[in-house]
Design an enzyme around this catalytic site. Structure first.
Site, short mmCIF file in Angstrom:
data_model
loop_
_atom_site.label_atom_id
_atom_site.label_comp_id
_atom_site.label_asym_id
_atom_site.label_seq_id
_atom_site.Cartn_x
_atom_site.Cartn_y
_atom_site.Cartn_z
N GLY A 10 37.08 7.27 15.16
CA GLY A 10 36.19 8.21 15.84
C GLY A 10 35.95 9.46 15.00
O GLY A 10 36.38 9.55 13.84
N PHE A 34 34.61 1.43 20.55
CA PHE A 34 33.68 1.74 21.65
C PHE A 34 32.74 2.88 21.22
O PHE A 34 31.52 2.76 21.33
CB PHE A 34 34.46 2.11 22.93
CG PHE A 34 33.55 2.57 24.04
CD1 PHE A 34 32.38 1.88 24.35
CD2 PHE A 34 33.84 3.72 24.77
CE1 PHE A 34 31.52 2.32 25.35
CE2 PHE A 34 32.99 4.17 25.78
CZ PHE A 34 31.83 3.46 26.06
N GLY A 36 33.74 4.69 18.20
CA GLY A 36 34.06 4.88 16.78
C GLY A 36 33.04 4.17 15.91
O GLY A 36 32.36 3.25 16.36
N ASP A 56 42.48 -2.51 21.66
CA ASP A 56 42.26 -1.58 22.76
C ASP A 56 43.62 -1.14 23.27
O ASP A 56 44.47 -1.98 23.61
CB ASP A 56 41.47 -2.31 23.88
CG ASP A 56 40.93 -1.33 24.90
OD1 ASP A 56 41.70 -0.48 25.38
OD2 ASP A 56 39.73 -1.42 25.20
N LYS A 103 58.74 5.43 22.89
CA LYS A 103 60.11 5.32 23.42
C LYS A 103 60.90 4.26 22.65
O LYS A 103 62.03 4.47 22.23
CB LYS A 103 60.03 4.96 24.91
CG LYS A 103 61.35 4.88 25.61
CD LYS A 103 61.17 4.51 27.07
CE LYS A 103 62.47 4.06 27.67
NZ LYS A 103 62.30 3.46 28.98
N TYR A 143 37.46 11.54 33.30
CA TYR A 143 37.96 12.12 32.05
C TYR A 143 38.93 13.27 32.34
O TYR A 143 40.06 13.27 31.86
CB TYR A 143 36.77 12.61 31.23
CG TYR A 143 37.11 13.16 29.86
CD1 TYR A 143 37.44 12.31 28.81
CD2 TYR A 143 37.07 14.53 29.61
CE1 TYR A 143 37.73 12.83 27.54
CE2 TYR A 143 37.35 15.04 28.36
CZ TYR A 143 37.68 14.19 27.32
OH TYR A 143 37.95 14.71 26.07
P1 NAD Z 1 35.24 9.87 19.61
O1 NAD Z 1 34.55 9.20 20.75
O2 NAD Z 1 34.48 10.03 18.33
O3 NAD Z 1 36.61 9.15 19.26
C1 NAD Z 1 37.34 8.38 20.17
C2 NAD Z 1 37.78 7.12 19.45
O4 NAD Z 1 38.63 6.36 20.31
C3 NAD Z 1 36.61 6.20 19.08
O5 NAD Z 1 36.77 5.73 17.76
C4 NAD Z 1 36.69 5.07 20.10
O6 NAD Z 1 36.13 3.87 19.63
C5 NAD Z 1 38.19 5.00 20.32
N1 NAD Z 1 38.60 4.45 21.63
C6 NAD Z 1 38.11 4.80 22.85
N2 NAD Z 1 38.78 4.12 23.81
C7 NAD Z 1 39.69 3.33 23.18
C8 NAD Z 1 40.67 2.40 23.62
N3 NAD Z 1 40.83 2.15 24.91
N4 NAD Z 1 41.43 1.77 22.69
C9 NAD Z 1 41.26 2.02 21.36
N5 NAD Z 1 40.34 2.89 20.88
C10 NAD Z 1 39.57 3.54 21.78
O7 NAD Z 1 35.74 11.28 20.14
P2 NAD Z 1 36.47 12.49 19.40
O8 NAD Z 1 35.64 13.68 19.58
O9 NAD Z 1 36.89 12.09 18.04
O10 NAD Z 1 37.75 12.67 20.33
C11 NAD Z 1 39.02 12.17 19.98
C12 NAD Z 1 40.04 12.58 21.02
O11 NAD Z 1 40.09 14.00 21.11
C13 NAD Z 1 39.72 12.06 22.42
O12 NAD Z 1 40.92 11.68 23.05
C14 NAD Z 1 39.13 13.26 23.11
O13 NAD Z 1 39.35 13.23 24.49
C15 NAD Z 1 39.88 14.41 22.45
N6 NAD Z 1 39.08 15.65 22.51
C16 NAD Z 1 38.01 15.84 21.69
C17 NAD Z 1 37.26 17.00 21.80
C18 NAD Z 1 36.08 17.30 20.91
O14 NAD Z 1 35.44 18.34 21.08
N7 NAD Z 1 35.74 16.47 19.94
C19 NAD Z 1 37.63 17.98 22.75
C20 NAD Z 1 38.70 17.73 23.57
C21 NAD Z 1 39.45 16.57 23.44
#
Ligand code: NAD
Ligand code: UDP
Length: 313
Positions: A10, A34, A36, A56, A103, A143
């Site tokens: 991602g 999903f 990424g 996943d 764990k 979320y």
């Molecule tokens: P993103 O959507 O680019 O990245 C999320 C990644 O997780 C993607 O590559 C997706 O394919 C993968 N993914 C989703 N569900 C999955 C699953 N069940 N199993 C395996 N892979 C899965 O989003 P991001 O901005 O890179 O965010 C990354 C993390 O940081 C997330 O947990 C998000 O909640 C958290 N976050 C991001 C922000 C932001 O501003 N970017 C802010 C707060 C929190």
């Protein structure tokens, strides 16, 4: 160290993989693709210390690792609301799977939580002590409440099973490798500006956010993982707050776009204001963001412009 990064393909995860590989770690990237993108990690695929597992986290995973960064969860409102039940599963079943892995292996685990745990906040700026104002019934709840129960699970595994946890509450972060169609405000406005299309401002644009550049964010979460003073939660973000209308105007100015601003309905439960109090991060991590918005937006706009020229967005 051998480090698992879930969600490693991602936006944030791929930058994290880069930093960990650069400093000499072995990285296992787990992603279900999903949201990424393969091209985020294409340059790492042949690296001898990088391994990609398409998986996943809702399904169990057996691995031996020293640290786990749990980022696997769709992060933009349109993506996390696309299949809200899967979003809840990633933050509950997926979180339990990753805590179980921690764990069993004794690995330290860092959970990527979010400022959304504060909901539409009625204290400002938000400190870690604020317990939040979240609507558990609304469209964002899969979320927001998902991330809240994920934090609860981390604390319970920590208290009852001695799992070595870290929780970071990430505020709006932007930069290269954001998904161009994820509907988040920075990517939306930049794409619209580069295409000279209308800039879609939701509501009257007076709602505020505070935007952190990705490099600053990654430095903070690695510092949080590697220190032993606090398990968190800890706010990570840039306190430089602005209205969304100001952001739109800034992006039009930097891109030199002919776009005009149009107003659209404000989505349900859209927080009116958001700014991190980063006192704790400054103290515990000796960290604060160093990239200003102008510089960060320029880098991000360059990325989208190059990809547009190569027909990648
Ligand atoms: P993103 O959507 O680019 O990245 C999320 C990644 O997780 C993607 O590559 C997706 O394919 C993968 N993914 C989703 N569900 C999955 C699953 N069940 N199993 C395996 N892979 C899965 O989003 P991001 O901005 O890179 O965010 C990354 C993390 O940081 C997330 O947990 C998000 O909640 C958290 N976050 C991001 C922000 C932001 O501003 N970017 C802010 C707060 C929190
Ligand atoms: N927003 C907007 N136009 C867009 C996309 C988002 O005005 O095209 C607004 C949105 O309503 C919110 C803010 O920008 O007030 C940030 O939205 P984003 O989805 O990036 O993040 P979040 O609301 O989760 O902080």
């Amino acid at each position: 160290m051998k480090i698992l990064v879930t969600g490693g393909a991602g936006f944030l995860g791929s930058h994290l993989c880069d930093r960990l590989i650069e400093r000499g770690d072995s990285v296992v990237c787990v992603d279900n693709f999903f949201t990424g993108q393969r091209r985020n990690i294409a340059h790492l695929l042949d690296h001898p210390r990088f391994q990609l597992i398409e998986h996943d986290i809702i399904e169990p995973l057996t691995l031996d690792v020293d640290q786990i960064y749990n980022l696997a969860c769709p992060a933009s409102p349109i993506h996390y609301q696309h299949n809200p039940i899967r979003t809840v599963k990633a933050n509950t079943v997926g979180m339990i799977n990753m805590l179980g892995l921690a764990k069993r292996t004794g690995a330290r685990i860092l959970q990527a939580s979010t400022s959304e745990v504060y909901g539409d906040p009625d204290i400002h700026p938000q400190t870690e002590a604020y317990v939040g104002h979240v609507n558990c019934l609304g469209p964002r709840a899969c979320y927001d409440e998902g991330k809240r129960i994920a934090e609860t699970l981390c604390m319970d595994y920590h208290r009852h099973n001695k799992v070595d946890i870290r929780i970071v509450r990430i505020f709006n972060t932007y930069g290269p490798r954001m998904h161009p169609q994820d509907g988040r405000v920075v990517s939306n406005f930049i794409m619209q500006a580069l295409n000279n299309e209308d800039i879609t401002l939701y509501g009257d644009g007076s709602q505020t956010r505070s935007f952190c550049y990705v490099d600053d964010l990654i430095a903070a979460i690695i510092a949080m993982m590697d220190q032993t003073k606090t398990v968190g939660p800890i706010n990570i973000g840039n306190p430089d707050e602005m209205t969304i209308k100001e952001l739109a105007e800034k992006i039009i100015e930097i891109t030199g776009s002919k776009s005009t601003i149009v107003f659209r309905n404000l989505p349900a439960d859209d927080p009116k204001q958001r700014q991190p109090d980063i006192t704790l991060a400054k103290q515990a991590l000796n960290w604060q963001p160093t990239t200003n918005l102008q510089e960060g937006l320029k880098n991000t706009i360059d990325y989208f412009r190059k990809n547009k020229q190569n027909s990648l967005v």
